[in-house]
Write an enzyme that holds these catalytic residues in place. Structure first.
Site, PDB file in Angstrom:
ATOM      1  N   SER A  50       0.830  -1.202   0.000  1.00  0.00           N
ATOM      2  CA  SER A  50       0.000   0.000   0.000  1.00  0.00           C
ATOM      3  C   SER A  50       0.871   1.261   0.000  1.00  0.00           C
ATOM      4  CB  SER A  50      -0.971  -0.034   1.180  1.00  0.00           C
ATOM      5  OG  SER A  50      -1.935   0.982   1.089  1.00  0.00           O
TER       6      SER A  50
ATOM      7  N   ASP B  25       0.168  -4.386  -3.809  1.00  0.00           N
ATOM      8  CA  ASP B  25      -1.010  -3.516  -3.893  1.00  0.00           C
ATOM      9  C   ASP B  25      -0.653  -2.063  -3.587  1.00  0.00           C
ATOM     10  OD1 ASP B  25      -3.581  -3.815  -4.755  1.00  0.00           O
ATOM     11  OD2 ASP B  25      -4.468  -3.985  -2.777  1.00  0.00           O
TER      12      ASP B  25
ATOM     13  N   HIS C 143      -7.677  -5.448  -0.500  1.00  0.00           N
ATOM     14  CA  HIS C 143      -6.456  -4.737  -0.120  1.00  0.00           C
ATOM     15  C   HIS C 143      -5.769  -5.350   1.096  1.00  0.00           C
ATOM     16  CE1 HIS C 143      -3.688  -1.438  -0.403  1.00  0.00           C
ATOM     17  NE2 HIS C 143      -4.019  -0.930   0.777  1.00  0.00           N
TER      18      HIS C 143
END
Length: 505
Positions: free
Chosen positions: A291, A317, A413
């Protein structure tokens, strides 16, 4: 067990794993940007110490401290209050939940064991133990020496993360023969972190929201995305400090590091004396993150070898909004060697007019010239505008380096973190995940293992071809909702990887 929270699985690789929790003062304390905290009138982004948990291959023949590191930072009440503020929940409710499910949650390994010796491939048994002595391992016919070094992986967490939020990924990679340094960022991106001063005092770093900030006279307020750029600068400086720490261990300064360490709850660090010359700090250093940590990884790789020794990167991600976008390869003005940043401020990815600082006073270019692996969640690939940003970053990898962009079908996620593993299996579908937690972890680790070992196109996952239509991410009919209002998902077997970009630049 299982109704409220699961225990973390043991790691599956051939090496036993241990941890070491370290917090040391940085050489030059400093602040980043001009933002102040309204509550204290002090700099919002202040770097005084660096905090890291090391996951590393351990000698199975020797004991460590006999302690296992907690998954949730202690004191538990303080951590619960931080999460309550982050989640906007009542503190008593989060505290009760943490005491109910988090008090006994620990990593599945003993801390502070001595570092293992590298094993030759034919010496590893099915039980994950070496048939050779841990002190005279033979690798490729030579006694352990230069080849007895373990490659280094530095891991950066995402928003609301900590140094243990991704312990399963870090531990699995360590069990395959890597030293993983998981940073806890003090940039206000985590729910709570505690900075320990040399005088025994503590400073609490909470999650920072725009309403928590103010700017001194003469300085214009930053937008939320501009503040993220300042956070990126601090993160890169923290990574530099981690590399300095690892170099000290590799230089034989382990005893001094143990003495300076401000985190000794899980061991005194006696094993660190044996780390001299055992870390590959040159040939196989990898930057990885999830992230916002994926964005951090991309920015570190852009800074290049003149600032950092990273030879490859893994972005899980990645959240692309804070990343200055690469020019589109289809644009007439595109140049693979361009270091300029778009000044377009429309859409969901407002770009600063200059690149973020690399933490050492310089500006970060936009080109990446080392191998890069990006694994998206299904949710982020179906987010078409975001996918396009990530795709352009991966396509901009140059220098003949290999790059991959793929999607884990059925994932969301948080599928890359420990959280789905801890939740009862019946809760994950309610969160939107179609892939079982353990399958998601194993597939991500398998792909990363192929990448780290250099298998490239010969790997089962990395060797897949890009199917027609997949370079654009979602195909027609994927994403959004159908006529009955039912969510459309990605095609493909749940838990498989769908390839979007593969091969050399």
């Amino acid at each position: 067990m299982g109704l409220i929270v699961n225990s973390l699985p043991k790691y599956s690789g051939p090496y036993l794993v241990a941890t070491a929790d370290l917090e040391l003062a940085v050489a030059t304390p400093r602040s980043f940007g001009h933002a102040l905290l309204k509550s204290t009138k002090r700099p919002a982004l202040q770097l005084d110490t660096v905090l890291v948990t090391l996951f590393y291959p351990a000698d199975s023949t020797q004991r460590g401290s006999g302690k296992r590191q907690h998954w949730l930072q202690r004191p538990l009440g303080q951590t619960a209050e931080g999460y309550a503020r982050f989640l906007g929940q009542k503190p008593w409710l989060v505290k009760a939940l943490f005491w109910l499910v988090g008090a006994g949650m620990r990593l599945p390994v003993q801390a502070d064991r001595p570092l293992a010796s590298r094993k030759a491939e034919d010496e590893v048994t099915n039980e994950g133990r070496s048939t050779a002595s841990s002190h005279d391992t033979v690798v490729d016919g030579a006694l352990a020496g230069e080849k007895d070094r373990f490659p280094l992986v530095v891991f950066s967490h995402g928003l609301s993360g900590t140094r243990t939020t991704y312990s399963q990924w870090c531990g699995e990679i360590a069990s395959k023969g890597y030293i993983v340094a998981a940073i806890e960022h003090r940039d206000g991106s985590g729910p709570v972190s505690v900075v320990r001063s040399g005088d025994g005092k503590e400073r609490i770093v909470d999650y920072i929201r725009p309403e928590h900030l103010e700017w001194p006279s003469g300085h214009s307020p930053q937008s939320a995305m501009q503040f993220r750029s300042s956070q990126l600068s601090m993160r890169l400086a923290e990574i530099s400090s981690v590399l300095t720490l690892m170099q000290r261990l590799n230089d034989g300064d382990g005893a001094a590091v143990a003495k300076e360490n401000r985190r000794k709850e899980y061991g005194e660090g006696k094993s660190l004396e044996g780390w001299k010359g055992r870390i590959d700090m040159e040939k196989e250093v990898t930057m990885a993150g999830h992230s916002f940590g994926g964005a951090t990884t991309i920015q570190v790789l852009r800074a290049g070898a003149t600032q950092y020794p990273f030879k490859r990167g893994i972005a899980l991600d990645p959240w692309a909004d804070p990343i200055p976008p690469a020019p589109s390869p289809s644009s007439p003005s595109f140049s693979p060697l361009s270091a300029s940043v778009s000044t377009n401020t429309t859409g969901s990815n407002p770009a600063p007019t200059t690149s973020p600082s690399n933490g050492n006073g310089g500006k970060v270019p936009l080109d990446i010239n080392v191998p890069l692996l990006v694994i998206n969640s299904e949710a982020f690939t179906l987010w078409r505008q975001h996918y396009s940003l990530v795709r352009d970053i991966v396509k901009a990898v140059g220098g003949g380096a290999e790059r991959w962009l793929m999607t884990l079908v059925g994932s969301i996620h948080i599928s890359f973190s420990d959280l789905p593993l801890l939740l009862p299996s019946y809760l994950n579908p309610r969160a939107g995940s179609r892939v079982p937690a353990r399958l998601a972890t194993s597939r991500v680790v398998e792909a990363c293992g192929e990448f780290l070992s250099g298998q490239g196109t010969s790997g089962e996952i990395l060797g897949q071809r890009v199917k027609e239509g997949d370079e654009d991410g979602a195909r027609d009919g994927e994403g959004g909702k159908d006529a009955e209002g039912k969510k459309r998902v990605m095609q493909g077997e749940v838990g498989s990887m769908r390839m979007h970009i593969a091969g050399r630049a």
